[in-house]
Motif scaffolding. Structure first.
Motif, PDB file in Angstrom:
ATOM      1  N   PRO A 145       0.802  -1.229   0.000  1.00 56.51           N
ATOM      2  CA  PRO A 145       0.000   0.000   0.000  1.00 56.51           C
ATOM      3  C   PRO A 145       0.834   1.278   0.000  1.00 56.51           C
ATOM      4  N   LEU A 146       1.969   1.256   0.697  1.00 53.85           N
ATOM      5  CA  LEU A 146       2.748   2.492   0.736  1.00 53.85           C
ATOM      6  C   LEU A 146       3.199   2.880  -0.659  1.00 53.85           C
ATOM      7  N   PHE A 157      -0.406   5.050  -1.270  1.00 58.43           N
ATOM      8  CA  PHE A 157      -0.101   6.323  -0.623  1.00 58.43           C
ATOM      9  C   PHE A 157       0.882   7.144  -1.441  1.00 58.43           C
ATOM     10  N   LEU A 158       1.767   6.478  -2.166  1.00 56.55           N
ATOM     11  CA  LEU A 158       2.688   7.235  -3.018  1.00 56.55           C
ATOM     12  C   LEU A 158       1.917   7.978  -4.109  1.00 56.55           C
ATOM     13  N   VAL A 162       0.632  11.063  -2.697  1.00 58.30           N
ATOM     14  CA  VAL A 162       1.654  12.111  -2.631  1.00 58.30           C
ATOM     15  C   VAL A 162       1.762  12.793  -3.996  1.00 58.30           C
ATOM     16  N   SER A 180      20.868   1.728   6.197  1.00 59.17           N
ATOM     17  CA  SER A 180      19.518   2.249   6.361  1.00 59.17           C
ATOM     18  C   SER A 180      19.151   3.283   5.318  1.00 59.17           C
ATOM     19  N   HIS A 222      15.998   3.216   3.373  1.00 58.80           N
ATOM     20  CA  HIS A 222      14.680   3.558   3.901  1.00 58.80           C
ATOM     21  C   HIS A 222      14.406   5.056   3.890  1.00 58.80           C
ATOM     22  N   MET A 223      15.381   5.800   3.380  1.00 59.44           N
ATOM     23  CA  MET A 223      15.231   7.257   3.312  1.00 59.44           C
ATOM     24  C   MET A 223      14.026   7.667   2.480  1.00 59.44           C
ATOM     25  N   LEU A 268      10.914   6.651   2.179  1.00 57.97           N
ATOM     26  CA  LEU A 268       9.643   6.853   2.868  1.00 57.97           C
ATOM     27  C   LEU A 268       9.665   8.166   3.645  1.00 57.97           C
ATOM     28  N   LEU A 269      10.783   8.368   4.349  1.00 60.64           N
ATOM     29  CA  LEU A 269      10.951   9.580   5.129  1.00 60.64           C
ATOM     30  C   LEU A 269      10.832  10.802   4.221  1.00 60.64           C
ATOM     31  N   MET A 304       9.437  11.086   1.261  1.00 62.64           N
ATOM     32  CA  MET A 304       8.088  11.278   0.720  1.00 62.64           C
ATOM     33  C   MET A 304       7.178  11.924   1.753  1.00 62.64           C
ATOM     34  N   GLY A 305       7.288  11.467   3.001  1.00 67.76           N
ATOM     35  CA  GLY A 305       6.469  12.043   4.064  1.00 67.76           C
ATOM     36  C   GLY A 305       6.766  13.524   4.229  1.00 67.76           C
ATOM     37  N   VAL A 306       8.073  13.853   4.239  1.00 71.42           N
ATOM     38  CA  VAL A 306       8.456  15.255   4.415  1.00 71.42           C
ATOM     39  C   VAL A 306       7.944  16.092   3.250  1.00 71.42           C
ATOM     40  N   LEU A 340       5.384  15.514   1.315  1.00 72.36           N
ATOM     41  CA  LEU A 340       3.928  15.644   1.407  1.00 72.36           C
ATOM     42  C   LEU A 340       3.547  16.705   2.444  1.00 72.36           C
ATOM     43  N   LEU A 341       4.181  16.623   3.624  1.00 73.62           N
ATOM     44  CA  LEU A 341       3.818  17.562   4.686  1.00 73.62           C
ATOM     45  C   LEU A 341       4.194  18.990   4.308  1.00 73.62           C
ATOM     46  N   TYR A 353      -2.982  22.957  11.420  1.00 67.13           N
ATOM     47  CA  TYR A 353      -4.285  22.702  10.783  1.00 67.13           C
ATOM     48  C   TYR A 353      -5.431  22.898  11.763  1.00 67.13           C
ATOM     49  N   MET A 390      -1.471  10.873   6.705  1.00 74.86           N
ATOM     50  CA  MET A 390      -0.776   9.983   5.760  1.00 74.86           C
ATOM     51  C   MET A 390       0.700  10.366   5.659  1.00 74.86           C
ATOM     52  N   GLY A 391       0.949  11.682   5.598  1.00 74.19           N
ATOM     53  CA  GLY A 391       2.339  12.139   5.558  1.00 74.19           C
ATOM     54  C   GLY A 391       3.088  11.731   6.811  1.00 74.19           C
ATOM     55  N   PHE A 431       4.013   8.135   6.654  1.00 73.51           N
ATOM     56  CA  PHE A 431       5.228   7.899   5.870  1.00 73.51           C
ATOM     57  C   PHE A 431       6.464   8.144   6.718  1.00 73.51           C
ATOM     58  N   ILE A 432       6.456   9.282   7.427  1.00 75.78           N
ATOM     59  CA  ILE A 432       7.655   9.666   8.180  1.00 75.78           C
ATOM     60  C   ILE A 432       7.909   8.674   9.313  1.00 75.78           C
ATOM     61  N   GLY A 465       9.095   5.439   7.925  1.00 75.49           N
ATOM     62  CA  GLY A 465      10.478   5.584   7.509  1.00 75.49           C
ATOM     63  C   GLY A 465      11.411   5.592   8.708  1.00 75.49           C
ATOM     64  N   ARG A 485      11.797   2.063  10.155  1.00 77.93           N
ATOM     65  CA  ARG A 485      12.647   1.250   9.283  1.00 77.93           C
ATOM     66  C   ARG A 485      14.085   1.722   9.349  1.00 77.93           C
ATOM     67  N   PHE A 486      14.241   3.031   9.437  1.00 82.19           N
ATOM     68  CA  PHE A 486      15.581   3.607   9.468  1.00 82.19           C
ATOM     69  C   PHE A 486      16.320   3.164  10.713  1.00 82.19           C
ATOM     70  N   PHE A 500       1.632  -1.719  10.129  1.00 80.57           N
ATOM     71  CA  PHE A 500       0.854  -0.958   9.159  1.00 80.57           C
ATOM     72  C   PHE A 500      -0.398  -1.734   8.776  1.00 80.57           C
TER      73      PHE A 500
END
Lengths: 434, 336
Positions: free
Chosen positions: A342-343, A347-348, A351, A406, A409-410, A412-413, A415-417, A419-420, B103, B118-119, B122-123, B126, B129-130, B246
């Motif tokens: 799913p990620l 979810f990607l 984004v 590691s 795994h950057m 995901l981190l 993408m989250g950043v 998006l936010l 928000y 959702m964001g 992700f973080i 990550g 996992r990191f 998840f």
């Protein structure tokens, strides 16, 4: 700076990024990014239709993409006659029984008066139907899966050209979307979200476990291609000559030729869908959609059938995701249900839509290409950064090994950043809705 | 005798795993439901919050194990749990400051907050996992069984064994303690009452002088504690794998919605409903039926209604049925 110039500039930026990849890394990886970027753009287009036009919150994209992949297998793989004779009729009969059961249950639901009798009759039909279904289904499955399990063990497909799978993938996704939409649309948006999330997991579970259908986790490999194989090109004297004329060695030329071929095919589909989406956006229908999105109550008061319109656009958007899924499986040449996560597939894409600009088709396409580029490139960049950071640490340091390891795994981190940050500082996205 | 054997088999394979899993789901669903009740959005990052809390607990557990600190027959992770909770609290408070507060001040639509979560998901995913990687991590120690199958057979003379793992017992006890404390807090303390008031009617709560930021901070603290406890218990009982957390999102949300989003009692009931349906429907009933039925009727197959891989389908179908027939959930949601 006018809007057109700015938007062209953004697309040019993506082009330049891909060109840089070509020069710095290799043209093959650049084309790979381009191809998957085009497919991602199509998925983003589908999600944008649902979210940007109608405000529907669908987080089951992965399921529709996987259904498209299943279509690629079912349409293009050669049929397995032994499996069909062993259990084909059994499977078809069982599926028919299943449909009859559900139809009977729905009929009972509609026809019988409310009360205890109805509940009992419903339960009887469903439970009885389930056991009859399993009684026919299970032996057929065992027989099919027994047919040379290492090579086939499934019913195979129809042996038709793979390009046909693209529209079929869209149709299959549309069918699934219709079923979900019928039940879950009209509920609150978070409920629709959870329902789509669930259905996606179920579709993946079916693909992983129903070996008779898609070989499950044994994967289907060697799906036919719409383009010639590199090996055949390399032994084709005419091709070698043309490659030599361009100053390329045959191996390189053949891989590039195939990838460019895919890129052209994907681009055609993307442009066609983009054109349709633009037309829909500008049409009275598109205006109505946005009116519903912005104020459901007012639109309903004006006599618009909100639930029906939602269903319509939900089906259309999911169909586009299905087409993209079939295209992706074509590009990969294999269906590997284990890789759907799913990620990555739900979810990607979200984004992409948010970053590109929800409500704007060009934005969705841009977001798809750009985010895909980063998704691929963050890993090597992260590795580089990590090696730079840790270069001061001793070679045998555990921390250094861990950090470098590691880096994968950057993404995901990152993408989250991304998006936010976009949501906070530029909630309209790169190309805002007009 | 056969009847007793059947009962023991059911207890061993359905009842005990169901209760343990149900407690874990209930704790997870409580977190989701609290966020929904107070902050008014569905937090998709909840699964990964659980993973983060469990991860901190695991790291502290490893450190304790290497330092020779143990908890006797109980898992060391219980000693490490408070540290995990503190770590998770720090994370969610920082997230709230940096992300959600903006928000809230804007009075953004709930669906925007869902996308924001959702964001955050992700973080957090990550980050986990990191820091700890994607592999399976085993951190359970102490005595493995409270009662092992062999002992039980000797004790009772039955053919069927009943095993209760220490982790299962701990899960249930911890869940009961945590839930009892939570209800005491919500119903008896000033802060808890202000939380309930805020959830019931925001404007009225503001008028009576309740500080919304304080309520939000307390909510996050409680949610972090619940998530860490749930994550650690799940990890102890099964194993810790970031990806699994998840996937827990679906049954957790199903529990919360089935019980009625925003209703803590509903979250607990929902957790057990989902857990028991999953376990019952994916359990192979052959053994029990052989004990219960006369010889000619004994089944040949496993009598498994659905393969274990379809457990998502179970929570999903229950969710759909409840949504279609009682959209507010069994316990009439949205009141804390």
């Amino acid at each position: 700076m006018s809007e057109t110039v700015r938007n062209t500039g953004l697309f040019a930026l993506v082009g330049v990024l891909i060109l840089i990849t070509g020069v710095m890394q290799s043209w093959n990886s650049a084309l790979l990014i381009l191809n998957m970027g085009l497919i991602s753009a199509i998925m983003a287009l589908g999600v944008n239709l649902q979210w940007g036009f109608a405000g529907l919150f669908n987080i089951g994209i992965m399921g529709f993409v996987a259904l498209g992949g299943l279509a690629a297998v079912l349409v293009s793989m050669p049929p397995v006659p032994e499996a069909w004779t062993a259990g084909g009729t059994g499977i078809l009969l069982a599926l028919l029984l299943g449909i009859v059961t559900i139809w009977g249950a729905m009929l009972a639901m509609a026809k019988l008066p409310k009360g205890r009798t109805r509940v009992l009759v419903l339960l009887a039909i469903l439970v009885g139907g389930f056991f009859v279904f399993r009684a026919v289904f299970d032996p057929a499955v065992v027989q099919i899966e027994a047919v040379s399990p290492a090579a086939t063990g499934y019913l195979g497909g129809l042996g038709l050209p793979i390009l046909l799978a693209w529209p079929v993938g869209g149709l299959m996704a549309a069918g699934a979307a219709w079923l979900i939409g019928k039940t879950a649309l009209g509920l609150r948006s978070d409920y629709l979200a959870i329902a789509t999330l669930g259905i996606a997991e179920i579709i993946i579970a079916v693909l992983k476990n129903e070996d008779w259908l898609s070989r499950g986790v044994k994967n289907v490999i060697g799906i036919p291609r719409p383009l010639p194989y590199e090996i055949d090109l390399q032994s084709d004297p005419a091709f070698i000559e043309r490659a030599a004329g361009l100053g390329l060695d045959p191996v390189m030329a053949s891989t590039l030729y195939v990838k460019i071929g895919y890129a052209v095919l994907f681009l055609i589909v993307l442009l066609a869908l983009l054109w349709m989406a633009q037309m829909a956006l500008k049409s009275p229908w598109g205006r109505m959609m946005r009116a519903i999105r912005d104020n459901e109550t007012a639109a309903e008061a004006m006599g618009k059938d909100v639930t029906r319109r939602h269903l319509q656009i939900f089906v259309l958007g999911s169909a586009i995701c299905g087409i993209a899924g079939a295209m992706m499986t074509t590009l990969d040449g294999q269906l590997t249900p284990g890789t759907y996560q799913p990620l990555r597939f739900t979810f990607l894409i979200w984004v992409m839509v948010i970053v590109g600009g929800s409500g704007n088709n060009f934005g969705a396409v841009l977001g798809g290409m750009l985010i895909w580029f980063f998704w691929v490139q963050v890993e090597p960049i992260g590795l580089f950064v990590m090696e730079l950071i840790t270069s001061g640490l001793p070679e045998d340091s555990g921390l250094r090994a861990h950090l470098v390891e590691s880096a994968a795994h950057m993404r995901l981190l990152t993408m989250g950043v991304i998006l936010l940050l976009v949501l906070r500082f530029s909630p309209q996205g790169l190309i805002p809705e007009k | 005798m056969d009847f007793l054997n059947a009962l023991v088999a059911i207890a061993n394979y359905v009842l005990i795993p169901g209760i343990a899993y149900g407690s874990q789901l209930a704790l997870g669903a409580l977190g989701v439901t609290l966020i929904y009740g107070i902050l008014r959005f569905s937090n998709f990052a909840h699964g990964d919050t659980m993973a983060f809390g469990a991860m901190v607990t695991i790291l502290v557990t490893w450190w304790m194990q290497s330092a020779g600190i143990g908890f006797g027959p109980l898992p060391t992770a219980l000693l490490a749990l408070p540290f995990g909770i503190l770590g998770c609290m720090a994370l969610v408070l920082v997230t709230d400051r940096l992300v959600y507060r903006f928000y809230r001040e804007q009075k953004a639509k709930p669906v925007i907050l869902v996308i924001v979560s959702m964001g955050v998901m992700f973080i957090m995913n990550g980050l986990v996992r990191f820091i700890i990687g994607v592999d399976d991590q085993n951190f359970a120690d102490g005595t493995r069984f409270l009662i092992s199958a062999g002992d039980f057979k000797q004790m009772t003379g039955l053919d069927e064994g009943l095993a209760i793992r220490t982790t299962q017992a701990i899960t249930v006890i911890t869940a009961v303690v945590v839930v009892a404390w939570l209800f005491w807090f919500l119903n008896r303390t000033r802060t808890g009452k202000s939380m309930r008031a805020y959830s019931d009617n925001e404007d009225l709560a503001l008028l009576s002088g309740i500080n919304p930021e304080r309520v939000v901070v307390y909510t996050w603290l409680i949610v972090a504690a619940l998530a860490t406890v749930a994550g650690t218990l799940y990890g102890l009982d099964k194993s810790f794998k970031p990806f699994v957390y998840f996937q827990l999102l679906l049954p957790i949300f199903a529990s919360a919605i089935v019980g009625g989003l925003g209703n803590p009692l509903g979250a607990i009931a929902g957790g057990f409903i989902i857990a028991f349906s999953e376990v019952t429907i994916t359990y192979a009933w052959k053994k029990v039926l052989i004990y219960l039925l006369p010889a000619p009727l004994e089944p040949e197959e496993l009598v498994q209604l659905l393969g274990t891989d379809y457990k998502f389908a179970v929570s999903f179908v229950i969710l759909l049925i409840v949504l279609l027939f009682r959209p507010t959930g069994i316990f009439r949601g949205k009141s804390l």
